[in-house]
Write a protein that holds these residues in place. Structure first.
Motif, mmCIF file in Angstrom:
data_model
loop_
_atom_site.group_PDB
_atom_site.id
_atom_site.type_symbol
_atom_site.label_atom_id
_atom_site.label_comp_id
_atom_site.label_asym_id
_atom_site.label_seq_id
_atom_site.Cartn_x
_atom_site.Cartn_y
_atom_site.Cartn_z
ATOM 1 N N MET A 174 -1.691 4.252 9.829
ATOM 2 C CA MET A 174 -2.251 3.034 10.403
ATOM 3 C C MET A 174 -3.210 3.369 11.546
ATOM 4 O O MET A 174 -2.938 4.277 12.349
ATOM 5 N N LEU A 205 -1.489 7.926 3.980
ATOM 6 C CA LEU A 205 -1.971 6.775 4.743
ATOM 7 C C LEU A 205 -1.353 6.715 6.138
ATOM 8 O O LEU A 205 -0.141 6.878 6.307
ATOM 9 N N PHE A 234 0.856 -1.184 0.000
ATOM 10 C CA PHE A 234 0.000 0.000 0.000
ATOM 11 C C PHE A 234 0.894 1.236 0.000
ATOM 12 O O PHE A 234 1.855 1.322 0.772
ATOM 13 N N ARG A 288 -4.458 13.613 6.403
ATOM 14 C CA ARG A 288 -4.186 12.176 6.300
ATOM 15 C C ARG A 288 -5.484 11.366 6.461
ATOM 16 O O ARG A 288 -6.491 11.875 6.962
ATOM 17 N N TYR A 317 -6.842 7.070 7.393
ATOM 18 C CA TYR A 317 -6.416 5.756 7.865
ATOM 19 C C TYR A 317 -6.400 4.753 6.713
ATOM 20 O O TYR A 317 -7.228 4.811 5.795
ATOM 21 N N ASN A 318 -5.451 3.829 6.779
ATOM 22 C CA ASN A 318 -5.260 2.836 5.713
ATOM 23 C C ASN A 318 -6.269 1.688 5.875
ATOM 24 O O ASN A 318 -5.933 0.598 6.319
ATOM 25 N N SER A 319 -7.502 1.942 5.481
ATOM 26 C CA SER A 319 -8.552 0.932 5.623
ATOM 27 C C SER A 319 -8.433 -0.174 4.580
ATOM 28 O O SER A 319 -8.817 -1.328 4.828
ATOM 29 N N ASN A 320 -7.897 0.145 3.400
ATOM 30 C CA ASN A 320 -7.786 -0.871 2.344
ATOM 31 C C ASN A 320 -6.918 -2.047 2.778
ATOM 32 O O ASN A 320 -7.153 -3.192 2.374
ATOM 33 N N ARG A 321 -5.908 -1.777 3.591
ATOM 34 C CA ARG A 321 -5.046 -2.862 4.048
ATOM 35 C C ARG A 321 -5.855 -3.913 4.799
ATOM 36 O O ARG A 321 -5.667 -5.113 4.617
#
Length: 217
Positions: A189, A187, A182, A198, A200-204
């Motif tokens: 965490m 992004l 990613f 910014r 949050y890295n939800s796709n991960r």
């Protein structure tokens, strides 16, 4: 629309055109095979049930002994599931439970709701038909038939079926190996402070969860 861009269907078509099935196989315990793709068809090496057995709790009887209204028979033995009885003597009945083997000589089961036990005798209130409540050998699965086809993604009921015919190990395709990465300066965490601008890295988490559902490594 920019003609240099692909729509979703076109992109998916190109991805699938380049995909190749996993060829490598491995053998895993049936208990842990749920979700895996079966590499070879499986056949039963046995009949299910493996013997004539009772479909009801009740009494195994000989129809020739059931004469007149409400015939009375001496209870000569008790046959729970997991044990075998003795041949049924004329003029007697065997107390029997669901799944127990039918004793030699018996040709019907009287369900317990149609009987009344009095001491060491049973009174039959309703005479059964020949073969009633007897599950015959192989009536569910015959030895030699295919029970699971190759290419099947195994469900809990499939591994249960394999276990019911004594299959302890199953050949399956190797798991798909998947790499996830990613990018993006925006992004962050979850759990870390979220600076202005910014996200949050939800796709991960979404993609990692999907990979787990499809049993990817």
């Amino acid at each position: 629309m920019n003609k240099g861009l692909l729509n979703v269907d076109e992109a998916l078509e190109q991805l699938l055109a380049g995909a190749r099935p996993v060829a490598e196989t491995e053998t895993v315990p049936t208990l842990s095979a749920t979700g895996r793709v079966l590499a070879a068809a499986q056949r039963s090496t046995m009949n299910v049930p493996p013997m004539d057995n009772s479909a009801m709790d009740g009494y195994a009887v000989r129809l020739a002994d059931l004469k007149g209204p409400e015939p009375r028979l001496k209870v000569s033995q008790k046959i729970p599931a997991g044990s075998t009885g003795k041949p049924l003597a004329p003029g007697t009945a065997a107390r029997i439970f669901t799944g127990a083997p039918i004793p030699a000589g018996a040709d019907a089961i009287v369900m317990q709701e149609h009987c009344a036990q009095e001491g060491d005798e049973v009174v039959v209130k309703k005479v059964p038909a020949r073969g009633e409540w007897i599950r015959l050998t192989g009536s569910d699965i015959r030895a030699g038939v295919e029970v699971l086809p190759a290419g099947l993604r195994l469900r809990p009921q499939d591994t249960g079926l394999a276990a019911s015919v004594g299959i302890a190990l199953l050949p399956v395709r190797r798991r798909v190996r998947l790499g996830l990465f990613f990018t993006g300066d925006e992004l962050v965490m979850p759990g870390d402070p979220l600076p202005p601008g910014r996200i949050y890295n939800s796709n991960r988490f979404t993609l990692n969860g999907l990979a787990g559902i499809f049993r990817c490594e």
